[in-house]
Design an enzyme around this catalytic site. Sequence first.
Site, PDB file in Angstrom:
ATOM      1  N   GLU A 193     -60.314  16.297  33.831  1.00 57.52           N
ATOM      2  CA  GLU A 193     -59.887  17.230  34.879  1.00 57.52           C
ATOM      3  C   GLU A 193     -58.907  18.222  34.263  1.00 57.52           C
ATOM      4  O   GLU A 193     -58.061  17.854  33.453  1.00 57.52           O
ATOM      5  CB  GLU A 193     -59.193  16.470  36.024  1.00 57.52           C
ATOM      6  N   HIS A 242     -61.594  18.779  44.443  1.00 63.67           N
ATOM      7  CA  HIS A 242     -60.671  18.801  45.583  1.00 63.67           C
ATOM      8  C   HIS A 242     -60.200  20.239  45.764  1.00 63.67           C
ATOM      9  O   HIS A 242     -59.971  20.949  44.786  1.00 63.67           O
ATOM     10  CB  HIS A 242     -59.433  17.934  45.314  1.00 63.67           C
TER      11      HIS A 242
HETATM   12  P1  ADP Z   1     -53.606  15.809  42.879  1.00 68.40           P
HETATM   13  O1  ADP Z   1     -52.277  15.179  43.130  1.00 68.40           O
HETATM   14  O2  ADP Z   1     -54.472  15.766  44.098  1.00 68.40           O
HETATM   15  O3  ADP Z   1     -54.286  15.268  41.644  1.00 68.40           O
HETATM   16  P2  ADP Z   1     -53.216  18.245  41.320  1.00 68.40           P
HETATM   17  O4  ADP Z   1     -51.819  18.244  40.846  1.00 68.40           O
HETATM   18  O5  ADP Z   1     -54.259  17.812  40.335  1.00 68.40           O
HETATM   19  O6  ADP Z   1     -53.295  17.369  42.658  1.00 68.40           O
HETATM   20  O7  ADP Z   1     -53.633  19.712  41.849  1.00 68.40           O
HETATM   21  C1  ADP Z   1     -52.922  20.363  42.845  1.00 68.40           C
HETATM   22  C2  ADP Z   1     -53.466  21.765  43.053  1.00 68.40           C
HETATM   23  O8  ADP Z   1     -52.863  22.302  44.242  1.00 68.40           O
HETATM   24  C3  ADP Z   1     -53.144  22.742  41.935  1.00 68.40           C
HETATM   25  O9  ADP Z   1     -54.251  23.591  41.691  1.00 68.40           O
HETATM   26  C4  ADP Z   1     -51.958  23.534  42.531  1.00 68.40           C
HETATM   27  O10 ADP Z   1     -51.793  24.841  41.980  1.00 68.40           O
HETATM   28  C5  ADP Z   1     -52.391  23.617  43.976  1.00 68.40           C
HETATM   29  N1  ADP Z   1     -51.325  24.004  44.920  1.00 68.40           N
HETATM   30  C6  ADP Z   1     -49.999  23.804  44.843  1.00 68.40           C
HETATM   31  N2  ADP Z   1     -49.353  24.388  45.890  1.00 68.40           N
HETATM   32  C7  ADP Z   1     -50.323  24.981  46.660  1.00 68.40           C
HETATM   33  C8  ADP Z   1     -50.301  25.756  47.854  1.00 68.40           C
HETATM   34  N3  ADP Z   1     -49.193  26.034  48.514  1.00 68.40           N
HETATM   35  N4  ADP Z   1     -51.499  26.204  48.332  1.00 68.40           N
HETATM   36  C9  ADP Z   1     -52.650  25.920  47.705  1.00 68.40           C
HETATM   37  N5  ADP Z   1     -52.721  25.204  46.572  1.00 68.40           N
HETATM   38  C10 ADP Z   1     -51.571  24.731  46.044  1.00 68.40           C
HETATM   39 MG    MG Z   2     -56.566  15.908  44.313  1.00 70.77          MG
HETATM   40 MG    MG Z   3     -59.166  13.959  39.762  1.00 68.95          MG
HETATM   41 MG    MG Z   4     -55.825  16.118  40.438  1.00 70.79          MG
HETATM   42 MG    MG Z   5     -53.528  16.320  38.577  1.00 72.57          MG
END
Ligand code: ADP
Ligand code: MG
Ligand code: MG
Ligand code: MG
Ligand code: MG
Length: 441
Positions: A193, A242
Amino acid sequence: NINTKEDVLKAIENNNVKFIRLQFTDIQGVVKDVEIPVTQIEKALSVGISFDGSSIEGFVRINESDMVLKPDTSSFAILPWNQKKGVVARMICDIYLPDGTPFEGDPRYTLKKVMKEAKEMGFSLNVGPELEFFLFERHDGKATTIPHDFGRYFEFAPADLAEDIRRDIVLTLMDLGFEIEASHHEVAFGQHEIDFKYGDALTTADNVTTFKYVTRTIAKLNGLHATFMPKPIFGENGSGMHVNLSLSKNGENIFYDADGDMQISDEARYFIGGLLKHVKAITAISNPLINSYKRLVPGYEAPVYIAWSGANRSSLIRIPAARGKGTRVELRSPDPSCNPYITFAAVLAAGLDGIRNKIDPGDNREENIFELTDKGLRDFGIETLPSTLNDSAKYLADDELLKEALGAHVHNSVLSLAKAEWDSYRIQVHDWEIERYLNTV
Ligand code: ADP
Ligand code: MG
Ligand code: MG
Ligand code: MG
Ligand code: MG
């Protein structure tokens, strides 16, 4: 920063660009491109470049096939690989009819249209996608399903052989202007990822397209095959995309409410209500392949049950823990085979419907939904996502709001592609059937 026609011409000269790839996507989200020598750039920027739309999946009939590509100047980027025979740049294009009107079947146009509707309500949609993919070996140049490494979630070298290649992909994306937040090995062997920073819906859809293009190219240059197929290996986790969503108004994230229950606003709740109302129909768009439904099964972290929750990762819609600017709604069903433009358009239209009509999402579910019995699911009124493309297409056919928002052309094209896919699949005799029946029946 490149925005105007003059910026593009200057960048071409400064970097000694020889060729420009004009890119767009078909209804299925497959990237198409035509390459023009740099001598044609004036023409491309002023009148556009003609092409035959009838040979593109989901576009038009033969008798109305002349179409025109017009490059979006802000998408100009130099492709950092293969520069031996001259520097190549790419530009993402909008599609027009010969009379100068936008082509209604252009996925990029569809997304812009719904974004305009949002803007009239004062809203702008931010999207942050999490793309997962597999790296497989190539044997004699041909793609296999043999994982390139035997790492697991968050593992690192030596188990994670792919570390260098993943870094190569990340560096290339950074060259192309991506702000990378993190990259890691995923749960399955060979699965990865890479997360990049969210942006407005159109920029992010363009980025998803570029991301897939870069990942495939860099894998190939390393003798590997990258695939965004949702479930390439039976019994292993599939690849999702996602989609993290928030709405801003005058630069403020309006999903955050310091005083609200769970510190989320009414708008966030109604947006979720709209998503839940339309999600069965959206599934035909966000999960467009026969293979997409092999991922949406219990037991592999993919969502199946239609519910929303706080940090609970077993539900379809989750509110990650971040608050303030990072307050967002995560929709976990889409997979990376979807067309990002049409998917974001559908998701936005559904969310706006929720806000306009104050659609109540019901109670959030904080128990592990995967562990609920059938009776538990019934007691809480939890429904499931459609289990086949044929089923989700029926929901999309009946969804008047999405038909209106996407436009009849795109709505129709998505449905006829889904039907063709289903018809081709359902007449096959699968190995599973031979194994199960040949000797016993
Ligand atoms: P997860 O915990 O589900 O693995 P990730 O850290 O892999 O999440 O990804 C989170 C995503 O959400 C990133 O692409 C990040 O830039 C995005 N994100 C953060 N803040 C916002 C926001 N306010 N609106 C939309 N997307 C956001
Ligand atoms: Mg996620
Ligand atoms: Mg994942
Ligand atoms: Mg993720
Ligand atoms: Mg992540």
